[in-house]
Design an enzyme around this catalytic site. Structure first.
Site, PDB file in Angstrom:
ATOM      1  N   HIS A 167      77.490  -4.649  98.703  1.00 21.75           N
ATOM      2  CA  HIS A 167      78.389  -5.732  98.480  1.00 21.75           C
ATOM      3  C   HIS A 167      79.584  -5.097  99.174  1.00 21.75           C
ATOM      4  CE1 HIS A 167      80.033  -3.424  95.098  1.00 21.75           C
ATOM      5  NE2 HIS A 167      78.971  -3.342  94.736  1.00 21.75           N
ATOM      6  N   ASP A 204      75.496   0.525  95.868  1.00 19.20           N
ATOM      7  CA  ASP A 204      75.573   1.881  96.080  1.00 19.20           C
ATOM      8  C   ASP A 204      74.357   2.705  95.298  1.00 19.20           C
ATOM      9  OD1 ASP A 204      76.516   1.647  93.536  1.00 19.20           O
ATOM     10  OD2 ASP A 204      78.595   2.424  94.211  1.00 19.20           O
TER      11      ASP A 204
END
Length: 427
Positions: free
Chosen positions: A53, A329
């Site tokens: 994102h 991540d």
């Protein structure tokens, strides 16, 4: 005699065809280093993009005197990032509840914004990623239609608002807001999510990592460095602020242009080094069990998409061309480790792994190509960046796991359950 010659001619023609095919394949593999994906003899068949994102507000603030203000004005939606979409579960039913979002909405940051929200800058980052994909797959290679068509695109996101909104922004950049109807973004319930290492849904993964985490944090110099950072940033030592909370805040502040002195940048570099040390301890490429439980089901889904594409007929025009996955991540790191291309740097906002599938037209053989943040990579086990499919699949075979086996392996043994229960009762 005529029959003998006829048979001989038939056998000869078969051998000739086989020889030509083998020669074409040998030429492809021999010259593959010189070839590029732009070579017209390699036809692009499928693209899969796994992306993080865009920039967001911190998940947990650092309790110190210089805490920044996260105003709701930082969350305004640029009009050019709008895209018509709806969200469903994986079967097309109602969107599942999101325990993560409920947790985020139960707190407010200084300034009034909620934790973990996609900001205006994050929206633009995702839009820019979509624009980059448009330039490659629409404008330069004409692989995708310039207007969104539901038959071409599959979009899946974790059930977290910043990821769904990042998907929206990427699609707006990819298709410049031109669409034939809304896109459906599918998502899963938290218990069965595969787009990140699922510690809630997989008890065995939680058990294994919870045993390893204290050791990762007790590596030489860890405690002293964390204490020093607490002192330098004027953080009360009684507060539970670890390296991950620090890097989360420092990266967010940097991305949004808050006063970020040279001194702060030094803190970020020090923090990132320790985060990478911890992650490298937790995510080891030779630890097949943990790697399987972290990203094995996701890799299985990517592999299944590839294999399905290889079985399509040449005149099938209704099959998906692009698979988009909005992740995190903590998804990208173990994937990068599995591919053997982790660069020992924390994945930036809107980072992407793009996996392409090609068919070599003379030989009809299949090849993959992987890039990270737009840069071509050589996957571990592959002879070059344009990798024969059998090499690519073999390279991942040790960490790919199908849903049934994953479910079985996520269960704890009786001994592990007893050990975990006993540990839970230790005061």
């Amino acid at each position: 005699m005529m029959m003998t010659w006829t048979r001989a001619a038939l056998v000869g023609s078969i051998f000739t065809c086989l020889h030509k095919k083998r020669a074409a394949l040998a030429e492809a593999k021999r010259d593959i280093v010189q070839h590029s994906a732009a070579d017209p003899s390699y036809e692009l068949k499928l693209v899969q993009v796994i992306f993080r994102h865009g920039a967001r507000t911190p998940l947990k603030p650092i309790p110190h005197s210089e805490q920044v203000e996260w105003s709701p004005t930082l969350l305004e939606t640029p009009k050019h990032t709008l895209f018509n979409y709806r969200v469903t579960d994986l079967e097309g039913g109602p969107k599942p509840p999101s325990p993560f979002e409920e947790r985020y909405r139960s707190n407010k940051l200084k300034g009034g914004a909620f934790p973990g929200q996609l900001t205006t800058i994050g929206m633009q980052q995702a839009f820019s990623l979509g624009a980059r994909l448009r330039k490659d797959y629409v404008e330069e290679r004409s692989f995708l239609s310039p207007t969104f068509k539901p038959s071409e695109i599959y979009a899946r996101s974790t059930n977290i608002v910043r990821n769904v909104e990042s998907m929206r922004c990427l699609l707006a950049g990819l298709f410049q807001q031109q669409q034939e109807g809304p896109i459906t973004i599918v998502t899963s319930d938290a218990e069965s999510e595969i787009l990140y290492p699922n510690y809630q849904g997989c008890k065995k993964l939680k058990y294994l990592t919870s045993r390893r985490m204290p050791l990762a944090f007790s590596q030489p110099g860890m405690k002293d460095e964390l204490t020093k950072l607490h002192q330098d940033l004027h953080i009360d030592s009684s507060n539970e602020v670890d390296f991950f909370v620090l890097i989360d805040n420092l990266l967010a502040e940097q991305a949004h242009g808050f006063p970020f002195s040279v001194q702060y940048e030094g803190y970020l570099q020090r923090t990132e080094r320790k985060v990478i040390d911890i992650v490298s301890y937790m995510v080891r490429p030779n630890d097949r069990e943990v790697m399987k439980l972290m990203v094995g089901p996701f890799l299985y889904a990517l592999q299944s998409n590839i294999l399905e594409a290889t079985r399509r007929s040449s005149d099938d025009t209704q099959s998906r061309k692009l698979f988009l996955y909005a992740s995190h991540d903590v998804t990208l790191v173990p994937l990068l480790v599995a591919f053997g291309i982790f660069d020992q740097k924390w994945p930036p906002y809107a980072a992407d792994i793009t996996l392409e599938l090609y068919q070599h037209q003379p030989s009809r053989e299949w090849f993959t190509r992987l890039s990270y943040n737009g840069k071509e990579q050589v996957v571990k086990g592959c002879s070059s960046s344009l990798c024969p499919l059998d090499q690519f699949l073999n390279a991942l075979s040790e960490v790919v796991i199908n849903p049934e086996d994953y479910k079985t392996k996520c269960c704890l043994t009786e001994a592990e359950t007893a050990e975990k229960t006993q540990a839970d009762f230790i005061p």
